[in-house]
Design an enzyme around this catalytic site. Structure first.
Site, mmCIF file in Angstrom:
data_model
loop_
_atom_site.group_PDB
_atom_site.id
_atom_site.type_symbol
_atom_site.label_atom_id
_atom_site.label_comp_id
_atom_site.label_asym_id
_atom_site.label_seq_id
_atom_site.Cartn_x
_atom_site.Cartn_y
_atom_site.Cartn_z
ATOM 1 N N GLN A 36 46.311 46.481 39.107
ATOM 2 C CA GLN A 36 45.271 45.453 39.129
ATOM 3 C C GLN A 36 43.894 45.970 38.745
ATOM 4 O OE1 GLN A 36 47.003 43.969 43.149
ATOM 5 N NE2 GLN A 36 45.805 42.275 42.356
ATOM 6 N N HIS A 140 53.078 49.589 45.083
ATOM 7 C CA HIS A 140 52.455 48.263 45.063
ATOM 8 C C HIS A 140 53.034 47.485 43.877
ATOM 9 C CE1 HIS A 140 48.806 45.948 46.635
ATOM 10 N NE2 HIS A 140 49.405 45.138 45.775
ATOM 11 N N ASN A 185 53.931 48.158 49.871
ATOM 12 C CA ASN A 185 53.036 47.031 50.111
ATOM 13 C C ASN A 185 53.810 45.719 50.021
ATOM 14 O OD1 ASN A 185 50.119 45.934 50.272
ATOM 15 N ND2 ASN A 185 51.027 44.779 48.581
ATOM 16 N N GLU A 186 53.755 44.939 51.067
ATOM 17 C CA GLU A 186 54.345 43.599 51.138
ATOM 18 C C GLU A 186 55.776 43.554 50.596
ATOM 19 O OE1 GLU A 186 51.990 40.318 49.838
ATOM 20 O OE2 GLU A 186 50.204 40.971 50.927
ATOM 21 N N TYR A 350 46.091 36.435 55.145
ATOM 22 C CA TYR A 350 45.191 35.602 54.358
ATOM 23 C C TYR A 350 45.085 34.177 54.883
ATOM 24 C CZ TYR A 350 45.209 39.266 50.807
ATOM 25 O OH TYR A 350 45.057 40.461 50.146
ATOM 26 N N GLU A 421 45.007 44.303 54.459
ATOM 27 C CA GLU A 421 44.417 43.354 53.513
ATOM 28 C C GLU A 421 43.953 42.118 54.272
ATOM 29 O OE1 GLU A 421 46.774 42.255 50.111
ATOM 30 O OE2 GLU A 421 47.453 44.318 49.759
ATOM 31 N N TRP A 470 40.323 42.931 51.236
ATOM 32 C CA TRP A 470 40.876 42.780 49.896
ATOM 33 C C TRP A 470 39.965 41.823 49.140
ATOM 34 C CZ3 TRP A 470 44.541 45.372 47.342
ATOM 35 C CH2 TRP A 470 44.860 44.914 46.060
ATOM 36 N N PHE A 486 38.648 38.149 43.999
ATOM 37 C CA PHE A 486 38.759 38.515 45.414
ATOM 38 C C PHE A 486 37.725 39.553 45.837
ATOM 39 C CE2 PHE A 486 42.942 36.521 45.543
ATOM 40 C CZ PHE A 486 43.107 36.201 46.882
#
EC number: 3.2.1.-
Length: 540
Positions: A36, A140, A185-186, A350, A421, A470, A486
């Site tokens: 990213q 990620h 990550n996630e 989030y 995050e 984040w 973001f």
């Protein structure tokens, strides 16, 4: 038209929250990920990832048709980015290592890219030279395309060994200085991409790296990448593959920890966790036992899926009951590796959603989750659960982070937690001037409110030890491209990716600078006016 629930009364200290309300050893930081922000997709010996293949083959599935070829050019601007972290007075910076930048062919046998090793060594050394602690994510979502071609990436058990080798290489090269690791990550989000989201990799799992021609870098990020004609079927996936991918992610995590604890723990003394995404699953009708049970089941499918195996070596009972033999069993040896394979839990939060056991009346937007047998919706009786940050998905519900932390404390033995995050986006409005684009009141309010609830959870015994916004800067968002922002730092996508502090960055610095560890009302010395000057670019 939907209305919005009234804003709940914030816990003390509310809008006045700052560093002094937290203990001295509480970590404040900001995060990013390699694909990213780095760019330099074909520089420094990097190999292609599944995101390179996907964005070049299916630009129509990225909102603006863009790709991460240049992202925000942090590969070349990392010193400037570290200066920003220092100016903000942050304790830590979370970033991820690009697997294909280290191992272009995916495996050790295919060769190690020393230029990639050098890049991350330079990044880590620069952070430490500026008194910033690195928190490093190993995966990620950027699977090397070579491994996707060889055996379908995380659909294959073979990836466990390759991920272990990649992790071991990182421990060997960087572990003398990196003491805080996040393996995955996630994993829930990544797994779901196989069966739920058609518009993301690894939809591209059937696409071969040979089809990733080397196009010219897109000059203006808003323009779509070049499209290469192909008759190849991009492929579809079954729901069962979702759980196979999740299973292999858990085994890869456990394998990485085993190699660290066997070979590096005594000398490097690092700590580990996974960063798990969560939502507040709020029962649509809290007086309806069926909705309460559905909300608990939804939390299991979101968070417990990857947390419960680290506690008991088993998947959540609700998932086992719902999925039966579709959910693989762990062997006795695998259970031994999984149980206790964490020092802390990373929590990505989030937003929130309502959950019900039956379709809500007069709600055409409610989504049915077949495997979990529950519905989710952001609306109850025409009222949104929280205001939308933009046109889609992120309802702002600060209380949700508190509710999630309390549930994790109650269900999973009150683990040490880092908020890895937490943040909100604004739409990239190209009609705004630079000064207008840097006014982000919504983000300031969002962070203030969520941090107040994090503090409340701490005061009630939740062992939260750190908080990462984040993200540090606007970046190339997965699926959204350059259409959403973001960052605490505004990035000018069209003028050499120049960085400028938004109001939220200035607020965060003034409230949470590391010099504020002692007194609640103390402010950092104004030792660098460049950061606080609203219209001045942050210089290299």
């Amino acid at each position: 038209m939907s209305s919005v629930l009234p804003t709940p009364v914030l816990p003390t200290p509310g809008k006045n929250i700052n560093r002094g309300h937290f203990p001295d050893d509480f970590i404040f930081g900001a995060g990013t990920s390699s694909y990213q922000i780095e760019g330099a997709a074909r520089e420094g010996g990097r190999g292609p990832s599944i995101w390179d293949t996907f964005t070049h083959t299916h630009p129509e599935l990225i909102q603006d048709g863009s790709n991460g070829d240049t992202a925000v050019n942090s590969y070349n601007l990392y010193k400037e980015d570290i200066k920003i972290v220092k100016l903000m007075g942050l304790d830590a910076y979370r970033f991820s290592i690009s697997w294909p930048r280290i191992l272009p062919g995916g495996s050790i046998n295919a060769g190690i890219n020393q230029e990639g090793i050098k890049y991350y060594n330079n990044l880590i050394d620069e952070l430490l030279a500026n008194d910033i602690v690195p928190y490093v994510t190993l995966f990620h979502w950027d699977v090397p395309q070579a491994l996707q071609d060889q055996y379908d990436g995380f659909l294959s058990d073979k990836i466990v060994d390759d991920f272990r080798d990649f992790a071991e290489l990182c421990f060997w090269e960087f572990g003398d200085r990196v003491k805080n690791w996040i393996t995955i990550n996630e994993p829930q989000s990544y797994s779901d991409f196989f069966g739920v989201a058609y518009d993301t990799p690894p939809k591209a799992h059937a696409l071969k790296a040979s089809r990733l021609l080397v196009p010219t870098t897109v000059a203006r990020p808003s323009k779509p990448a070049r499209v290469f004609a192909s008759t190849a079927d991009p492929g579809t996936t079954t729901a069962d593959q979702v759980y196979k991918v999740g299973h292999n992610l858990l085994l890869a995590h456990a394998a990485a920890l085993k190699v660290y604890r066997d070979n590096f723990q005594d000398t490097q003394e690092g700590t580990f966790g996974m960063a798990l995404v969560t939502q507040w699953m709020k029962p649509l009708n809290e007086n309806n036992p069926a909705d309460v049970e559905a909300a608990s089941r939804a939390f299991d499918f979101k968070f417990g899926w990857f947390m419960q195996p680290l506690i008991t070596g088993e998947y959540p009972k609700s998932m086992r009951q719902s999925l039966g033999p579709r959910l693989r069993e762990f062997t006795r040896d695998q259970k031994k590796l999984l149980i206790g394979s964490y020092d802390y839990v990373g929590v990505n939060y989030y937003t929130a959603t309502y959950v019900s056991s039956a379709r809500p009346p007069n709600d055409n937007k409610a989504i049915f989750h077949t495997d979990g047998n529950f519905y989710t919706t952001d609306c109850k009786d025409g009222v949104l659960i929280g205001p939308l940050a933009g046109p889609a998905w992120l309802n702002i519900v600060p209380e949700g982070i508190y509710r999630c932390l309390q549930e994790i404390k109650a269900k999973y033995n009150n683990p040490v937690i880092y908020i890895t995050e937490n943040g909100v986006y604004e739409v990239n409005d190209t009609t705004k001037t630079l000064s207008e684009a840097r006014v982000d009141t919504t983000r300031v309010d969002y962070l203030q409110d969520h941090l107040s609830y994090v503090l409340k959870a701490r005061q009630q015994g939740v062992r939260v030890q750190g908080y990462f916004v984040w993200s540090l800067m606007d970046n190339w968002e997965l699926r959204a491209g350059y259409t959403s922002r973001f960052g605490l730092i505004h990035v000018d996508y069209y003028n050499n990716f120049a960085r400028y502090p938004k109001d939220s960055a200035i607020w965060f610095r003034n409230a949470f600078h590391k010099r504020l560890r002692i007194h609640v009302n103390k402010r950092p010395q104004e030792d660098d006016g460049a950061f606080d000057t609203p219209r001045k670019r942050l210089k290299k």
